[in-house]
Enzyme design. Sequence first.
Site, PDB file in Angstrom:
ATOM      1  N   ASN A   1       0.824  -1.216   0.000  1.00 51.93           N
ATOM      2  CA  ASN A   1       0.000   0.000   0.000  1.00 51.93           C
ATOM      3  C   ASN A   1       0.855   1.263   0.000  1.00 51.93           C
ATOM      4  OD1 ASN A   1      -2.656   1.015  -0.111  1.00 51.93           O
ATOM      5  ND2 ASN A   1      -2.539   1.622   2.017  1.00 51.93           N
TER       6      ASN A   1
ATOM      7  N   ARG B   1       8.121   6.621  -2.793  1.00 49.73           N
ATOM      8  CA  ARG B   1       8.209   6.625  -1.335  1.00 49.73           C
ATOM      9  C   ARG B   1       8.853   5.348  -0.788  1.00 49.73           C
ATOM     10  NH1 ARG B   1       5.531   7.009   3.932  1.00 49.73           N
ATOM     11  NH2 ARG B   1       3.991   5.447   3.415  1.00 49.73           N
TER      12      ARG B   1
ATOM     13  N   ARG C   1       3.845  -0.337   8.714  1.00 47.61           N
ATOM     14  CA  ARG C   1       4.712  -1.442   8.332  1.00 47.61           C
ATOM     15  C   ARG C   1       5.821  -1.681   9.326  1.00 47.61           C
ATOM     16  NH1 ARG C   1       3.799   2.404   4.974  1.00 47.61           N
ATOM     17  NH2 ARG C   1       2.474   2.096   3.134  1.00 47.61           N
TER      18      ARG C   1
ATOM     19  N   LYS D   1       0.811 -11.375  -2.079  1.00 49.77           N
ATOM     20  CA  LYS D   1       1.486 -10.481  -3.015  1.00 49.77           C
ATOM     21  C   LYS D   1       2.936 -10.241  -2.623  1.00 49.77           C
ATOM     22  CE  LYS D   1       2.542  -6.823  -5.576  1.00 49.77           C
ATOM     23  NZ  LYS D   1       3.707  -6.290  -4.885  1.00 49.77           N
TER      24      LYS D   1
ATOM     25  N   PRO E   1       3.082 -12.165  -8.828  1.00 46.07           N
ATOM     26  CA  PRO E   1       2.535 -11.149  -7.909  1.00 46.07           C
ATOM     27  C   PRO E   1       1.393 -10.384  -8.562  1.00 46.07           C
ATOM     28  CG  PRO E   1       4.939 -10.965  -8.136  1.00 46.07           C
ATOM     29  CD  PRO E   1       4.469 -11.898  -9.199  1.00 46.07           C
TER      30      PRO E   1
ATOM     31  N   ASP F   1      -0.759  -7.164  -8.165  1.00 49.29           N
ATOM     32  CA  ASP F   1      -1.004  -5.872  -7.522  1.00 49.29           C
ATOM     33  C   ASP F   1      -2.041  -5.110  -8.335  1.00 49.29           C
ATOM     34  OD1 ASP F   1       0.272  -5.087  -9.783  1.00 49.29           O
ATOM     35  OD2 ASP F   1       1.691  -3.760  -8.812  1.00 49.29           O
TER      36      ASP F   1
END
Length: 293
Positions: free
Chosen positions: A138, A143, A187, A230, A247, A249
């Site tokens: 997320n 970033r 996280r 994922k 994966p 996403d």
Amino acid sequence: MSAYVISEKDGVLRVGGTGDFSVFSTFDCGQCFRFDPVENSPYKIEYAGVARGRKIGFAQNEPGEIYIIGAAKEDFPVWEDYLALDVDYGAMNEAMVLGVPEGSDREMMKRAVEASRGIRILRQDRWEALCSFIVSQNNNIPRIKKIIAALCEKYGRDIGGAHDFPTAESLDKAGEEALFALRTGFRAKYIANAARAVSGDAEFLGRVAAAKDYADAESLLVSLKGVGPKVAACTLLFGFERYDAFPVDVWIKKVLAKRFSEGFDYHVFGNSAGVAQQYLFYFERYLGGEDEK
DNA sequence: AGCCAGGACAAGT
DNA sequence: ACTTGTCATGGC
């Protein structure tokens, strides 16, 4: 496939015979977070960063040759391995296209393969892949890179003008609060937890690597809090050479929904699914906006 | 300004 | 077994 022509000059290796390898697409396709394009490079394309515990750069002026900046001739095997130059992508590309049933889906896949030609799945460090993709959840790529840079800067071994990716031990020692302070957000506890698990069990990543079936490797990773299907798939694809990982996403969901027929099953890609996934990700993420359907 | 990002988890159907 | 709200943060 190893008819390389290698020459060395001033700490730069020129490697000829690299086929369709593309420095740009390989380092700009979102699989690694520690490389950045070099401004005002004398090369057409140049990326610099840290891998295998060393500062390193990769550059390219034209197809069929690359430059490895900051390496000596005897180091070449390390970078051949990292860049996966030994893997036959021609065969994989063909197999993944032929795996798709004839028709518009196969034609679509041909387009994605062509657009992504030259991408290689780098052989990244296992722990680095796991930790990086925990950070990725997320989150957006700029970033993610920023957070990982901060992690390395603060907790990675100094390798002279740069820092290696921090070991699981060092992040375990740092602790959740310190990780949160680096703007990792929700996280932080996941990173701390994974660092504890990996540093406290020297065999953990080895068991993941040794798992024969994808489901077994996945279930080991998913047992870590904050690691779902994922993140596990990315970890296995980019850190464990598991090309059967796929994966999914938001970009993959988008490209499948938008450009493939309903009910399309990625399993048709077989053992090249992960590579196919990276092509589709690259296609949609970087080129997709241009021709909306 | 608000939507969204290489998601996962927990709680609720 | 599926769906929904929540989680921190900042890029665009």
